[in-house]
Design a protein around this motif. Sequence first.
Motif, mmCIF file in Angstrom:
data_model
loop_
_atom_site.group_PDB
_atom_site.id
_atom_site.type_symbol
_atom_site.label_atom_id
_atom_site.label_comp_id
_atom_site.label_asym_id
_atom_site.label_seq_id
_atom_site.Cartn_x
_atom_site.Cartn_y
_atom_site.Cartn_z
ATOM 1 N N PHE A 151 0.823 -1.203 0.000
ATOM 2 C CA PHE A 151 0.000 0.000 0.000
ATOM 3 C C PHE A 151 0.866 1.265 0.000
ATOM 4 O O PHE A 151 0.618 2.204 -0.749
ATOM 5 C CB PHE A 151 -0.925 -0.013 1.224
ATOM 6 C CG PHE A 151 -1.819 1.172 1.322
ATOM 7 C CD1 PHE A 151 -2.916 1.299 0.490
ATOM 8 C CD2 PHE A 151 -1.573 2.166 2.260
ATOM 9 C CE1 PHE A 151 -3.746 2.394 0.575
ATOM 10 C CE2 PHE A 151 -2.391 3.270 2.358
ATOM 11 C CZ PHE A 151 -3.492 3.389 1.514
ATOM 12 N N THR A 152 1.917 1.269 0.798
ATOM 13 C CA THR A 152 2.807 2.419 0.888
ATOM 14 C C THR A 152 3.545 2.645 -0.432
ATOM 15 O O THR A 152 3.646 3.778 -0.913
ATOM 16 C CB THR A 152 3.810 2.225 2.028
ATOM 17 O OG1 THR A 152 3.091 2.012 3.245
ATOM 18 C CG2 THR A 152 4.725 3.421 2.186
ATOM 19 N N MET A 153 4.038 1.584 -1.028
ATOM 20 C CA MET A 153 4.743 1.719 -2.309
ATOM 21 C C MET A 153 3.803 2.198 -3.406
ATOM 22 O O MET A 153 4.174 3.028 -4.239
ATOM 23 C CB MET A 153 5.397 0.386 -2.708
ATOM 24 C CG MET A 153 6.615 0.033 -1.887
ATOM 25 S SD MET A 153 7.891 1.310 -1.926
ATOM 26 C CE MET A 153 8.378 1.240 -3.625
ATOM 27 N N ILE A 194 4.413 5.688 -5.426
ATOM 28 C CA ILE A 194 4.517 5.749 -6.885
ATOM 29 C C ILE A 194 3.463 6.706 -7.453
ATOM 30 O O ILE A 194 3.755 7.496 -8.348
ATOM 31 C CB ILE A 194 4.382 4.336 -7.493
ATOM 32 C CG1 ILE A 194 5.626 3.511 -7.130
ATOM 33 C CG2 ILE A 194 4.205 4.401 -8.995
ATOM 34 C CD1 ILE A 194 5.497 2.032 -7.441
ATOM 35 N N ALA A 195 2.247 6.664 -6.921
ATOM 36 C CA ALA A 195 1.190 7.559 -7.403
ATOM 37 C C ALA A 195 1.519 9.013 -7.080
ATOM 38 O O ALA A 195 1.309 9.905 -7.908
ATOM 39 C CB ALA A 195 -0.140 7.166 -6.781
ATOM 40 N N GLU A 231 -1.383 18.269 -11.339
ATOM 41 C CA GLU A 231 -1.440 17.732 -12.684
ATOM 42 C C GLU A 231 -0.664 16.413 -12.727
ATOM 43 O O GLU A 231 0.358 16.254 -12.074
ATOM 44 C CB GLU A 231 -0.824 18.727 -13.668
ATOM 45 C CG GLU A 231 -1.563 20.038 -13.710
ATOM 46 C CD GLU A 231 -0.822 21.082 -14.526
ATOM 47 O OE1 GLU A 231 0.309 20.793 -14.986
ATOM 48 O OE2 GLU A 231 -1.366 22.172 -14.694
ATOM 49 N N ASP A 232 -1.127 15.488 -13.530
ATOM 50 C CA ASP A 232 -0.479 14.194 -13.659
ATOM 51 C C ASP A 232 0.679 14.322 -14.649
ATOM 52 O O ASP A 232 0.478 14.672 -15.801
ATOM 53 C CB ASP A 232 -1.496 13.163 -14.145
ATOM 54 C CG ASP A 232 -0.972 11.749 -14.022
ATOM 55 O OD1 ASP A 232 0.174 11.587 -13.565
ATOM 56 O OD2 ASP A 232 -1.709 10.825 -14.383
ATOM 57 N N LEU A 233 1.903 14.040 -14.189
ATOM 58 C CA LEU A 233 3.070 14.194 -15.046
ATOM 59 C C LEU A 233 3.162 13.102 -16.101
ATOM 60 O O LEU A 233 3.813 13.290 -17.123
ATOM 61 C CB LEU A 233 4.355 14.188 -14.208
ATOM 62 C CG LEU A 233 4.575 15.413 -13.319
ATOM 63 C CD1 LEU A 233 5.867 15.255 -12.557
ATOM 64 C CD2 LEU A 233 4.600 16.664 -14.136
ATOM 65 N N SER A 234 2.528 11.983 -15.878
ATOM 66 C CA SER A 234 2.628 10.907 -16.851
ATOM 67 C C SER A 234 1.946 11.270 -18.158
ATOM 68 O O SER A 234 2.288 10.766 -19.205
ATOM 69 C CB SER A 234 2.033 9.615 -16.287
ATOM 70 O OG SER A 234 0.653 9.814 -16.010
#
Length: 192
Positions: free
Chosen positions: A44-46, A50-51, A60-63
Amino acid sequence: MRSISLKELFRQMRLNEAARSPEERKKEYIFVLLLFVFFAAAVFTMRNFIAMNGITADGEDLSSQQMPRGNQALESAKALNAKYEAFRKMREQSPELVALSDAIGRSPVAAVVPSPSLAADTSVPEFVPTVTIKGLVVLGGSTICTLDIDGEESGQIFKPGMTFGGGKGKILSIDSKGVSWRWANKNHRTDL
């Protein structure tokens, strides 16, 4: 009751040896449960890390963007600096606002007086008063009425041409069906 070491517990689990007593089984179940909880917390932490790593300070989403990595960091730093600057200004002004409210008796609008230039430019809108007919008399060419008007004494007698509201309103005509009057250069009608 003998204590069991972690190494021994792993060995027993690996060799699939049955626990010998209820205490040992209880320790095994607790160990497996804790192992599962820690593993779930790590996953859950990872996942959250990552999110969050893919989101800038502006949300804003950089992806979805095709910016080089250096520009992303620069934009993120600029957004963070702007937020910090706004927070710093708010912190600097906060004691001033507290001192001001204390100086005027904890009522922030009690001593507020607009500047003369602002007061001259600001005008309060004139609201149309409510006019209620209390009595109406039409005798030949003579007409008279008793009206209740907001801001005026209740039950005043009016004739055509009389003013009210400090001269802002005027009775235009009185007939058997009602009263016509003017307020702020607009004609209004109150019927029986």
